[in-house]
Scaffold this active site. Sequence first.
Site, PDB file in Angstrom:
ATOM      1  N   LEU A  46       0.866  -1.186   0.000  1.00 33.10           N
ATOM      2  CA  LEU A  46       0.000   0.000   0.000  1.00 33.10           C
ATOM      3  C   LEU A  46       0.897   1.229   0.000  1.00 33.10           C
ATOM      4  O   LEU A  46       1.911   1.250   0.690  1.00 33.10           O
ATOM      5  CB  LEU A  46      -0.884  -0.029   1.241  1.00 33.10           C
ATOM      6  CG  LEU A  46      -1.681   1.197   1.683  1.00 33.10           C
ATOM      7  CD1 LEU A  46      -2.863   0.754   2.560  1.00 33.10           C
ATOM      8  CD2 LEU A  46      -0.860   2.239   2.448  1.00 33.10           C
ATOM      9  N   ASN A  47       0.515   2.261  -0.790  1.00 28.11           N
ATOM     10  CA  ASN A  47       1.154   3.560  -0.575  1.00 28.11           C
ATOM     11  C   ASN A  47       0.125   4.676  -0.656  1.00 28.11           C
ATOM     12  O   ASN A  47      -0.879   4.603   0.059  1.00 28.11           O
ATOM     13  CB  ASN A  47       2.404   3.760  -1.444  1.00 28.11           C
ATOM     14  CG  ASN A  47       2.221   3.626  -2.928  1.00 28.11           C
ATOM     15  OD1 ASN A  47       1.785   2.596  -3.422  1.00 28.11           O
ATOM     16  ND2 ASN A  47       2.588   4.655  -3.660  1.00 28.11           N
ATOM     17  N   ASP A  48       0.294   5.698  -1.452  1.00 30.15           N
ATOM     18  CA  ASP A  48      -0.478   6.935  -1.353  1.00 30.15           C
ATOM     19  C   ASP A  48      -1.990   6.730  -1.206  1.00 30.15           C
ATOM     20  O   ASP A  48      -2.587   5.950  -1.961  1.00 30.15           O
ATOM     21  CB  ASP A  48      -0.277   7.792  -2.605  1.00 30.15           C
ATOM     22  CG  ASP A  48       1.170   8.057  -2.935  1.00 30.15           C
ATOM     23  OD1 ASP A  48       2.051   7.606  -2.191  1.00 30.15           O
ATOM     24  OD2 ASP A  48       1.415   8.715  -3.953  1.00 30.15           O
ATOM     25  N   GLN A  64      -2.950   3.484  -3.382  1.00 29.12           N
ATOM     26  CA  GLN A  64      -2.077   2.829  -4.342  1.00 29.12           C
ATOM     27  C   GLN A  64      -1.810   1.404  -3.871  1.00 29.12           C
ATOM     28  O   GLN A  64      -1.625   1.151  -2.668  1.00 29.12           O
ATOM     29  CB  GLN A  64      -0.763   3.590  -4.444  1.00 29.12           C
ATOM     30  CG  GLN A  64      -0.863   4.919  -5.166  1.00 29.12           C
ATOM     31  CD  GLN A  64      -0.830   4.732  -6.672  1.00 29.12           C
ATOM     32  OE1 GLN A  64       0.210   4.521  -7.247  1.00 29.12           O
ATOM     33  NE2 GLN A  64      -1.992   4.803  -7.286  1.00 29.12           N
ATOM     34  N   TYR A 107      -1.382   5.610 -11.415  1.00 38.11           N
ATOM     35  CA  TYR A 107      -0.708   6.353 -10.357  1.00 38.11           C
ATOM     36  C   TYR A 107      -1.707   7.239  -9.597  1.00 38.11           C
ATOM     37  O   TYR A 107      -2.900   7.243  -9.875  1.00 38.11           O
ATOM     38  CB  TYR A 107       0.444   7.169 -10.929  1.00 38.11           C
ATOM     39  CG  TYR A 107       1.718   6.375 -11.136  1.00 38.11           C
ATOM     40  CD1 TYR A 107       1.704   4.976 -11.213  1.00 38.11           C
ATOM     41  CD2 TYR A 107       2.943   7.002 -11.254  1.00 38.11           C
ATOM     42  CE1 TYR A 107       2.871   4.249 -11.394  1.00 38.11           C
ATOM     43  CE2 TYR A 107       4.119   6.280 -11.443  1.00 38.11           C
ATOM     44  CZ  TYR A 107       4.067   4.905 -11.514  1.00 38.11           C
ATOM     45  OH  TYR A 107       5.226   4.188 -11.696  1.00 38.11           O
ATOM     46  N   ARG A 168       2.704  14.319 -12.128  1.00 32.52           N
ATOM     47  CA  ARG A 168       1.747  13.338 -11.600  1.00 32.52           C
ATOM     48  C   ARG A 168       0.958  13.864 -10.398  1.00 32.52           C
ATOM     49  O   ARG A 168       1.185  14.948  -9.904  1.00 32.52           O
ATOM     50  CB  ARG A 168       2.477  12.061 -11.210  1.00 32.52           C
ATOM     51  CG  ARG A 168       3.635  12.229 -10.228  1.00 32.52           C
ATOM     52  CD  ARG A 168       4.289  10.881  -9.957  1.00 32.52           C
ATOM     53  NE  ARG A 168       5.465  10.984  -9.102  1.00 32.52           N
ATOM     54  CZ  ARG A 168       6.710  11.093  -9.552  1.00 32.52           C
ATOM     55  NH1 ARG A 168       6.947  11.147 -10.857  1.00 32.52           N
ATOM     56  NH2 ARG A 168       7.730  11.173  -8.697  1.00 32.52           N
ATOM     57  N   ASP A 169       0.018  13.018  -9.964  1.00 33.63           N
ATOM     58  CA  ASP A 169      -0.750  13.173  -8.718  1.00 33.63           C
ATOM     59  C   ASP A 169      -1.733  14.346  -8.785  1.00 33.63           C
ATOM     60  O   ASP A 169      -1.696  15.254  -7.943  1.00 33.63           O
ATOM     61  CB  ASP A 169       0.182  13.345  -7.516  1.00 33.63           C
ATOM     62  CG  ASP A 169       1.292  12.309  -7.466  1.00 33.63           C
ATOM     63  OD1 ASP A 169       1.097  11.215  -8.004  1.00 33.63           O
ATOM     64  OD2 ASP A 169       2.354  12.610  -6.890  1.00 33.63           O
ATOM     65  N   GLU A 225       5.727  15.887  -4.837  1.00 29.94           N
ATOM     66  CA  GLU A 225       4.707  14.868  -5.064  1.00 29.94           C
ATOM     67  C   GLU A 225       3.415  15.211  -4.322  1.00 29.94           C
ATOM     68  O   GLU A 225       3.410  15.948  -3.346  1.00 29.94           O
ATOM     69  CB  GLU A 225       5.217  13.495  -4.604  1.00 29.94           C
ATOM     70  CG  GLU A 225       6.348  12.944  -5.456  1.00 29.94           C
ATOM     71  CD  GLU A 225       6.545  11.461  -5.255  1.00 29.94           C
ATOM     72  OE1 GLU A 225       6.552  10.742  -6.267  1.00 29.94           O
ATOM     73  OE2 GLU A 225       6.692  11.027  -4.100  1.00 29.94           O
TER      74      GLU A 225
END
Length: 494
Positions: A46-48, A64, A107, A168-169, A225
């Site tokens: 797991l991330n963001d 994510q 992403y 991104r993001d 980010e």
Amino acid sequence: MAEWSREERYRRVEDVDKKYLEHLKQQVEASRFRQTFHIQPETGLLNDPNGLIYHNGKYYVSHQWFPLGAVHGLKYWFNYTSDDLVTFEPQGAVLKPDTYYDSHGVYSGSAFEHEGDLYYIYTGNRRDAQWERYASQMIAKVENDGTITKFDKPVIASQPEGYTSHFRDPKVFELNGEYFVIIGAQTNDEQGRCLIYKTKDKQLKQWSFCGELETHLKNFGYMWECPDYFNLNSKDIILFSPQGIEAQGDRFRNIYQSGYLIGDIDFDTLSFEHGDFIELDNGFDFYAPQTFLDENGNRILIGWMGLPEINYPTDDEGWAHCLTIPRVLTIEDNQLRQRPFKGLEKLRKNKETALGYANKFNRKLHPYEGTQYELIIDILENDASEIYFELRTSKLNNTKIIYNTSEQKLTLDRTESGLLPDNVQDLTRSTILKSPLSQLQIFVDTSSIEIFCNDGERVLTSRIFPDENATGIETSTETGQVYLKFTKYELKDD
């Protein structure tokens, strides 16, 4: 942990044998470090946090996700829904890397409502045969039956001239009847920036480039980010996670940082008059936070309780990381204050309270112990030089919180917390409080700790990996004594 090849990192979970996936899931479920009231991956990494929104009476929270192991590989969005932002129901992968434009990863991005419907905007990641990166911003509509319809083409096909493919993001916000999006970017000379686009198109397919947000920050990291914009109490706030900041004393001690600027933005010129960049969290494991509005209009923050490029003790078990508890943001004294989401009180069970003095003799609080709990410590009188609180203690382990009275300095020490992540500088994290310590509100889960100081003035978030017998709670001082009130709740989701 074994090395992963590029081919292994970019396998689609749909192409993997179901028996292998079931084995991986059982292996992860057997981990003694699994959390109880935090969102964590069913398998893999797991991330963001992504796609946070309250829509039509429900909360939507995604993250994510690389399903096949504790490494960064082919990314999906894994989604949860909730009625109360406390108990979450897993819905599985909501966005998958299944088009030409997101073939190498879905992403990070955000969720927004348009004409009563729910939409996701995200960065599609594509690589060519030479492994060159191509980033584009894509939109997907959530249909009434829950299925996803992606737009045929990206709404922003590539980065503008002067910027690299680290683009991104996207986070959408509405201002004066128009939709804007803020995107993290890197200039060709490797400086982190935030870019702004907007649209008046009711079909959401045409977005125009407004320009770069002009801040006073110079040489402040090589990439920004997960940017976020919101207005709170008539102040404009930008959250972002800069990479490449050098440590300055107790500040910026982690490999990458997360923080905010507060001030006033002129959206015609994109000039931003702001104060200093302030870290959102002073612990070891916090990154890529995002915010949204709850059903009552409160600004809620959720972060990734982890960091890139760090190896964690659960990696060999096939999983890594979790999300933080939700936090309510307010502005006080021109800074953000973070308080635990009040709905978490639903998890409280078996209240215990105690009053007493602590001195230089280590005192174990009976019958206080546990592995998943909320502990509120009120400091009623204090003439101690330093106060020590030790949580998750055993013969071998303790996680120590130290408060130095004269410096108003609070330190989290995980030297003896158990198994430790690799590639982390130092074993302590510290912060200076603006006012003398009066209260700690601490959320301890199986393998994490979140410390809220002075009603949210400062927060320190960290993963800890103690042994199963590390359940004790102890307190002492260096010299002098302190009069304390302890209130403890077990935290359980029934």
